[in-house]
Design an enzyme around this catalytic site. Sequence first.
Site, short mmCIF file in Angstrom:
data_model
loop_
_atom_site.label_atom_id
_atom_site.label_comp_id
_atom_site.label_asym_id
_atom_site.label_seq_id
_atom_site.Cartn_x
_atom_site.Cartn_y
_atom_site.Cartn_z
N ASP A 191 0.80 -1.06 0.03
CA ASP A 191 0.02 -0.11 0.01
C ASP A 191 0.84 1.12 -0.09
OD1 ASP A 191 -1.41 -2.35 1.36
OD2 ASP A 191 -3.05 -0.74 1.35
N ASP B 254 -0.85 -2.27 -4.42
CA ASP B 254 -2.12 -2.31 -3.58
C ASP B 254 -2.53 -0.93 -3.61
OD1 ASP B 254 -4.06 -3.02 -1.44
OD2 ASP B 254 -2.94 -4.49 -0.87
N ASP B 255 -3.48 -0.55 -2.48
CA ASP B 255 -4.04 0.72 -2.65
C ASP B 255 -3.02 1.79 -2.67
OD1 ASP B 255 -6.66 -0.40 -2.24
OD2 ASP B 255 -6.58 0.24 -0.16
N HIS C 85 -4.04 -0.94 -6.66
CA HIS C 85 -5.18 -1.17 -6.62
C HIS C 85 -6.34 -0.08 -6.60
CE1 HIS C 85 -4.38 -5.55 -4.71
NE2 HIS C 85 -3.95 -5.35 -6.09
N ARG D 56 -12.59 3.49 -4.80
CA ARG D 56 -13.19 2.30 -4.17
C ARG D 56 -13.79 3.01 -2.78
NH1 ARG D 56 -10.56 -3.35 -3.42
NH2 ARG D 56 -8.73 -2.23 -2.95
N LYS E 157 -15.05 0.84 0.44
CA LYS E 157 -15.32 -0.52 0.85
C LYS E 157 -15.68 -0.60 2.21
CE LYS E 157 -10.39 -1.30 0.08
NZ LYS E 157 -9.25 -1.98 0.08
#
Length: 355
Positions: free
Chosen positions: A172, A193-194, A215, A246, A248
């Site tokens: 991340d 990742d993020d 991501h 996103r 989530k």
Amino acid sequence: MSLIFFIGTLMMTAVVTYGFNLDNFDQLNDAKKSPDKWIVIKNLLVPAGKTLDLTGLQNNTVIEFTGHVTFGYQEWEGTLITLKGKNITVLGKRGHLLDGGGQRWWDGKGGNGGKKKPRFIQVSLVDSTVTGLHIKNSPRHCFMINSSQNLRVQNTTIDIKDGAKSGGHNTDGFGVSSSRNVTISNSVVYNQDDCFATTSGSDTVFENAKCVGGHGISIGSMGSGNVVERVVIRNCRVLGNTNGIRIKTRRGETGAVKNVTFDDIEMKDISKYGVVIQGNYYNSGPKGDPTPFPIENLVIRNVRGHVAKSGTNILVWVAPGSAKNWTWGSKITGGSKENPCKGVPQSLPIRCGKK
Ligand SMILES: *[C@@H]1O[C@H](CO)[C@@H](O)[C@H](O)[C@H]1NC(C)=O
Ligand SMILES: *[C@@H]1O[C@H](CO)[C@@H](O)[C@H](O)[C@H]1NC(C)=O
Ligand SMILES: *[C@@H]1O[C@H](CO)[C@@H](O)[C@H](O)[C@H]1NC(C)=O
Ligand SMILES: *[C@@H]1O[C@H](CO)[C@@H](O)[C@H](O)[C@H]1NC(C)=O
Ligand SMILES: *[C@@H]1O[C@H](CO)[C@@H](O)[C@H](O)[C@H]1NC(C)=O
Ligand SMILES: *[C@@H]1O[C@H](CO)[C@@H](O)[C@H](O)[C@H]1NC(C)=O
Ligand SMILES: *[C@@H]1O[C@H](CO)[C@@H](O)[C@H](O)[C@H]1NC(C)=O
């Protein structure tokens, strides 16, 4: 005609050193106590299993990174660099590098198993700025900000390109939690990742970023009663990520997402979802019916770009009643996979159903 030769005579080199030059790990505690509150971190090897512990700093300390900082290898779950203080100025000078050497740990499993991997940088800073850091190859999570207030992090490069081919996972970029008034500007992030994720806190800004290979940009995953409020994500480019943006929220957990704005987000070559908002999240993937989780005053404005043919442009999958007062303006094309929706407020211009 006469020639005058000036013969090189005296070269006076005045070397003036300021601050405490930290190039030997054993001097760390002396550096933190130095009366001029100025630490210059030169080429420094941090021993295996040890933290470059820059907590307990005197107020108003300046920290400059000049040469290369490297880290010994050990399997452990600590943090390679920690920073904590008030009115701290951190500067990355031209040519410096914080090299995590993550490839020694990467095994494709990230935080889910395999080798124990340290996180890279954890900061808890108040009234502070961090400018121009050049960070490479984080073993896992890279730049974590928590318990910070009035912090500006600018012109950071997080380069974990190598992880794409060598098993980087959960690398991340930026994470923000339990903080207030944190602004992250002008970042470039290559990772797996993020690019950015915030899981709690208020008045967070993530702007002028370029995110490559990861991501996407995320709110969450949310749960454990955490609240995110007043977040602005603007003027970002998300390239070659699995997702664009996103939100989530974890199934069966509580918390809230309030007043989040995504403005001027451009995405290209997104493989799965352009925009995804889901209320049935688990780390292992979404599962089951979404459970109620308030997402209020969400603004999606000028969110645009292209998703791969095998992907989905927009997915909203939240429990009915969770979404309140959403404003939506997006233009995302390319994805040909089904675009199912649940819990979308009526009258929102989101095309649901089959393409
Ligand atoms: C440093 O800042 C803290 C928090 O504002 C304050 O309580 C403390 O007195 C300051 N220390 C010094 C030595 O000024
Ligand atoms: C913050 O630190 C800087 C040194 O970097 C100093 O010049 C300034 O006076 C400090 N500000 C406050 C409010 O103490
Ligand atoms: C937040 O930072 C502190 C250090 O300031 C650390 O001890 C703590 O574990 C961190 N919490 C999280 C959730 O990362
Ligand atoms: C937010 O932080 C910035 C520094 O990044 C500071 O200039 C500003 O005054 C802070 N805002 C508030 C409301 O404290
Ligand atoms: C940070 O990056 C921006 C945009 O590239 C640039 O305009 C600015 O001068 C940089 N600031 C610093 C302090 O390097
Ligand atoms: C969110 O924005 C609305 C509308 O501007 C405002 O009334 C409300 O107080 C804000 N809520 C939070 C938590 O900032
Ligand atoms: C709904 O959201 C818009 C845009 O953020 C805001 O201006 C408005 O005040 C919000 N309405 C309520 C009732 O919070």
